[in-house]
Design a protein around this motif. Sequence first.
Motif, PDB file in Angstrom:
ATOM      1  N   GLU A   1      43.817  56.783  46.322  1.00  0.00           N
ATOM      2  CA  GLU A   1      42.923  57.254  47.380  1.00  0.00           C
ATOM      3  C   GLU A   1      42.192  56.101  48.058  1.00  0.00           C
ATOM      4  OE1 GLU A   1      40.420  60.220  45.667  1.00  0.00           O
ATOM      5  OE2 GLU A   1      42.058  61.683  45.410  1.00  0.00           O
TER       6      GLU A   1
ATOM      7  N   ARG B   1      44.214  58.103  40.672  1.00  0.00           N
ATOM      8  CA  ARG B   1      43.486  58.687  41.797  1.00  0.00           C
ATOM      9  C   ARG B   1      42.649  57.614  42.510  1.00  0.00           C
ATOM     10  NH1 ARG B   1      41.826  62.520  39.154  1.00  0.00           N
ATOM     11  NH2 ARG B   1      39.797  61.719  38.490  1.00  0.00           N
TER      12      ARG B   1
ATOM     13  N   GLU C   1      50.537  66.895  48.290  1.00  0.00           N
ATOM     14  CA  GLU C   1      50.236  68.318  48.384  1.00  0.00           C
ATOM     15  C   GLU C   1      48.830  68.601  47.883  1.00  0.00           C
ATOM     16  OE1 GLU C   1      52.061  72.608  46.845  1.00  0.00           O
ATOM     17  OE2 GLU C   1      53.110  70.729  46.429  1.00  0.00           O
ATOM     18  N   GLY C   2      48.062  69.347  48.676  1.00  0.00           N
ATOM     19  CA  GLY C   2      46.701  69.695  48.293  1.00  0.00           C
ATOM     20  C   GLY C   2      45.665  68.653  48.661  1.00  0.00           C
ATOM     21  N   GLN C   3      46.070  67.546  49.284  1.00  0.00           N
ATOM     22  CA  GLN C   3      45.130  66.505  49.688  1.00  0.00           C
ATOM     23  C   GLN C   3      45.110  66.387  51.208  1.00  0.00           C
ATOM     24  OE1 GLN C   3      45.366  62.763  47.624  1.00  0.00           O
ATOM     25  NE2 GLN C   3      46.092  63.691  45.731  1.00  0.00           N
ATOM     26  N   ASP C   4      43.957  65.986  51.744  1.00  0.00           N
ATOM     27  CA  ASP C   4      43.838  65.884  53.195  1.00  0.00           C
ATOM     28  C   ASP C   4      43.883  64.447  53.688  1.00  0.00           C
ATOM     29  OD1 ASP C   4      41.439  65.017  52.216  1.00  0.00           O
ATOM     30  OD2 ASP C   4      40.199  66.502  53.254  1.00  0.00           O
ATOM     31  N   ARG C   5      44.106  63.484  52.772  1.00  0.00           N
ATOM     32  CA  ARG C   5      44.195  62.085  53.174  1.00  0.00           C
ATOM     33  C   ARG C   5      45.528  61.509  52.703  1.00  0.00           C
ATOM     34  NH1 ARG C   5      39.641  58.345  51.309  1.00  0.00           N
ATOM     35  NH2 ARG C   5      40.631  57.018  52.867  1.00  0.00           N
TER      36      ARG C   5
ATOM     37  N   ARG D   1      51.217  62.325  52.561  1.00  0.00           N
ATOM     38  CA  ARG D   1      50.049  63.148  52.271  1.00  0.00           C
ATOM     39  C   ARG D   1      50.405  64.059  51.086  1.00  0.00           C
ATOM     40  NH1 ARG D   1      45.984  63.865  55.821  1.00  0.00           N
ATOM     41  NH2 ARG D   1      47.373  63.257  57.535  1.00  0.00           N
TER      42      ARG D   1
ATOM     43  N   HIS E   1      53.057  57.585  45.328  1.00  0.00           N
ATOM     44  CA  HIS E   1      53.522  58.961  45.242  1.00  0.00           C
ATOM     45  C   HIS E   1      54.607  59.090  44.180  1.00  0.00           C
ATOM     46  CE1 HIS E   1      54.259  63.018  46.568  1.00  0.00           C
ATOM     47  NE2 HIS E   1      55.523  62.758  46.871  1.00  0.00           N
TER      48      HIS E   1
END
Length: 501
Positions: free
Chosen positions: A139, A135, A61-65, A59, A72
């Motif tokens: 995502e 992104r 940093e700063g993302q919820d998924r 996950r 990464h």
Amino acid sequence: MRSGQDYLESLRDGRTVWLDGELVKDVTEHPAFRNTARSMAHLYDLARDPELRDVLTVRPEGQDRPVLRAYHVPRTHAELIERRRAFKTWSEASFGFLGRSPDYMAAGIAGFVSAPDVFAGEAFDGRPNLAAYHRRMAEGHLYPAFTITNPQIDRTRAAGEQVQDDLYVRVVKERDGGIVVRGAKMIGTGAVFGDEVVVGTIEPLPRQDVQYALSFSVPLDTPGLKFVSRTSYEGRARSVFDNPLSARFDENDALLVCDDVFVPWERVLTYRDVDTTFGMWWLTPAYNNFVHQAATRFWTKLEFLTGLAVLITRSNNTYDLPPVRMQLGRLMGWLNIAKSMVLAAEAAYERVPGEGGAVHINREIASAHRAMAGDLYPKVLAEIKLLAGGGLIQLPASGHDLRHPELGPLVAKYVRSSGTPAEQRVKLLKLAWDALGSEFAARHEQYERFYHGAPHVYLPGIVRDGDPDLLAAFTQSCLDGYDLDGPDDLPGGAGAPHGSH
């Protein structure tokens, strides 16, 4: 996270795939592709497994998924190790035989965004598109394929000197919303199973070939995009019992043809710039990230092949013979060389210049691995073939012969060894033949030797990525420690230069 079923549904998008004169309507159901598609889908299901989720995803940093760990950007040695564990987990799912699984190009994209300024050309700045691309892929947990090699038409001529101007992918028209491209690329390994395909050029281009100097990523169902598949080993497999590897892990290779394909500007990464088009692969960590995945997979593949050798020798009741132990020791030694190079490349990691703080595996060791693996793989196969002997080819045509009322008793009597009944022995040697001697196996030998380039490309690359001057200085220090008039009873020389290996 995306499920395996989600992935399979995404492949039913009307993409144009040709095989043996047939337009394949659905790669998830066609007998040439369906099992491998499901093997790819299984990788996504592993990422959803509660026991493996933390290994295969992270996950940011700063993302919820969560995203697949391959996307990464690692910033520490520990994060390099975590990424390698993800690579290892997926490679074990195919015993090392899926070379272009979704994490391969995903790691390359993570390399791109580690050094985004490389994408800033004089006339076209690809950095915003690159950020959006990373992104979108991360995502969406998407599978990025790629084709970056020009067809082998005439390697003595530059792209613009070919007998036709559309043999390689080039720009033929600009529009307000994007560009139109035409031409071809080889070899799209696993490309028919991807969500998007990156099209680019990994070879250096001369300045005059700016119309060929571009890279972009488009969905596989883009109008005008065509894939011409090679022979499918999965399609020729009789059953999983008879062809256990080729029936499930034939990632396929395809020729990509762009027939006036429209590419929106927002999907263009480099444009009419030979420096950025070449530099995106070599001046970012992308290629080192490729090697990180590939070297981990190669290590896994050697584990499988060495285990295969152990099982064969035990079945042949030769395992305890001293000459056989020597051969097994040689295989295990090679395996540990491959493993050690991965661990060493991680431990000797390098930082990406700039403010991002990204790291990648050691460039010099990564470069050396390319040569080691291509040279070693044929030797591994040869050793195991010697251990297997004639039993490797004296096998019934099909596993069904074992159940045949007349043939079954004959096979049970003659195709066995002490302590290994016929069905177990046939199953083992069918697996061995698929790994060592089948057409599928021959393709893998060629793949391991050339997928990171030909020897005339990667061997000079070791010199480029290493420090030959430092090595020469070390040896020169020995020469400088004595002469005709000097003492000849000193215990040592002048010593190694600072920073020597």
